[in-house]
Motif scaffolding. Sequence first.
Motif, PDB file in Angstrom:
ATOM      1  N   PRO A  10       9.883 -46.797  71.447  1.00 65.16           N
ATOM      2  CA  PRO A  10       9.429 -45.604  72.155  1.00 65.16           C
ATOM      3  C   PRO A  10      10.616 -44.739  72.574  1.00 65.16           C
ATOM      4  N   ARG A  11      10.455 -43.428  72.348  1.00 66.62           N
ATOM      5  CA  ARG A  11      11.503 -42.487  72.688  1.00 66.62           C
ATOM      6  C   ARG A  11      11.103 -41.684  73.893  1.00 66.62           C
ATOM      7  N   THR A  59      -3.522 -45.715  74.097  1.00 73.36           N
ATOM      8  CA  THR A  59      -4.842 -46.194  73.768  1.00 73.36           C
ATOM      9  C   THR A  59      -5.257 -47.276  74.750  1.00 73.36           C
ATOM     10  N   SER A  60      -6.311 -48.014  74.413  1.00 74.80           N
ATOM     11  CA  SER A  60      -6.879 -49.009  75.320  1.00 74.80           C
ATOM     12  C   SER A  60      -7.327 -50.212  74.501  1.00 74.80           C
ATOM     13  N   MET A  61      -6.386 -51.131  74.217  1.00 72.42           N
ATOM     14  CA  MET A  61      -6.670 -52.308  73.404  1.00 72.42           C
ATOM     15  C   MET A  61      -6.599 -53.565  74.254  1.00 72.42           C
ATOM     16  N   GLY A  62      -7.096 -54.647  73.684  1.00 74.75           N
ATOM     17  CA  GLY A  62      -7.097 -55.910  74.394  1.00 74.75           C
ATOM     18  C   GLY A  62      -5.852 -56.733  74.126  1.00 74.75           C
ATOM     19  N   ALA A  77       3.871 -48.710  60.899  1.00 76.17           N
ATOM     20  CA  ALA A  77       3.978 -47.381  60.290  1.00 76.17           C
ATOM     21  C   ALA A  77       4.961 -46.493  61.031  1.00 76.17           C
ATOM     22  N   GLY A  78       5.371 -46.917  62.244  1.00 73.52           N
ATOM     23  CA  GLY A  78       6.309 -46.114  63.017  1.00 73.52           C
ATOM     24  C   GLY A  78       5.734 -45.512  64.273  1.00 73.52           C
ATOM     25  N   VAL A  79       4.482 -45.857  64.631  1.00 71.86           N
ATOM     26  CA  VAL A  79       3.872 -45.330  65.848  1.00 71.86           C
ATOM     27  C   VAL A  79       4.456 -46.041  67.067  1.00 71.86           C
ATOM     28  N   ALA A  80       4.823 -45.281  68.082  1.00 71.59           N
ATOM     29  CA  ALA A  80       5.272 -45.850  69.347  1.00 71.59           C
ATOM     30  C   ALA A  80       4.050 -46.054  70.238  1.00 71.59           C
ATOM     31  N   LEU A  81       3.745 -47.305  70.549  1.00 66.83           N
ATOM     32  CA  LEU A  81       2.609 -47.607  71.409  1.00 66.83           C
ATOM     33  C   LEU A  81       3.040 -47.415  72.863  1.00 66.83           C
ATOM     34  N   LEU A  82       2.398 -46.482  73.559  1.00 66.68           N
ATOM     35  CA  LEU A  82       2.840 -46.127  74.899  1.00 66.68           C
ATOM     36  C   LEU A  82       2.446 -47.188  75.922  1.00 66.68           C
TER      37      LEU A  82
END
Length: 318
Positions: A10-11, A59-62, A77-82
């Motif tokens: 995360p940037r 998002t809202s994952m378990g 894929a390169g997505v930064a999960l916040l």
Amino acid sequence: MHNNGKPHPPRQVLDVVVIGEALIDVVTTPEGTNEHPGGSPANVAYGLARLGVSTGLLTSMGADRRGDALEEHLTGAGVALLPGSRSQKRTSTATATIAGDGSAGYAFDITWDVKAPDLALTPPKVLHTGSIASFLPPGAGGVKAVLQELRSQCIITYDPNIRPALLGTHAEARRTFEELVHLTGVVKLSDEDAGWLYPEKGLEETATHILGLGADLAVITAGPSGSLLATPAASLTVPAVKTSVVDTIGAGDSYMAALILGLLTRGAGGLAPAVLDQLGCMAAAAAAITVSQAGARLPTEDELRASLQHQPQLQSRP
């Protein structure tokens, strides 16, 4: 802007932040059950990262194995999960049960709630949201609050991706949609979305109505019939790219991701007709790549560039 689809931590500042659901699509047929990553906003974030755009997803994952699978899919894929994105006890699912005669039944087990970080300190260039996340409480209230906070600090894009089974009454859903349009700059709908929200209007009338609610750009996709892009000053239809269709899963999300890429790279032309044409052609090319393959296979930056280079010039219609 580009990360070539490679994972990155995360940037502090991201080009795009997506807020919305990530879930598991469970498909059961007489031959067995398969699970796939899903959720329209998560697909858009995934597609943007594959197009080389530095992208974060809230998002809202378990904290479960399905959440692990989604996180691996997205970050791979390169997505930064916040931070705060894995706050639930279990990951949401959308289940489709396909009978031997081809008929389908659907069931949803979805929880949506988010606590947004203070994005106003380092706003992205584009904030994208939509789908279930913009309608389902309690998280929909958090989404609206973020849009209210950032509406003057970045481009806000919105794709309602209507799922009638998860909405309240038609009047309630349309009111929620229109309240969010007032906070956004770019609104993209499918012709099915438009027909459900405004059955009394044609596509051009719907686009005009959305612009009247305050959007700067209204986009309505219509599958093989192309897409309509309209601003208060101009309107044109960009044809679809001819291709062999395997399935249409993910086509709308692929179109949305490429549309956002186009908004980021359009230069100083604003939303002039020539820019609308470029945006529509890029998005149409991305959608064509996706529908030509099985599943939600969103293109990479190199695949999209190659497709655009090998296509004859598309002729938009005013």
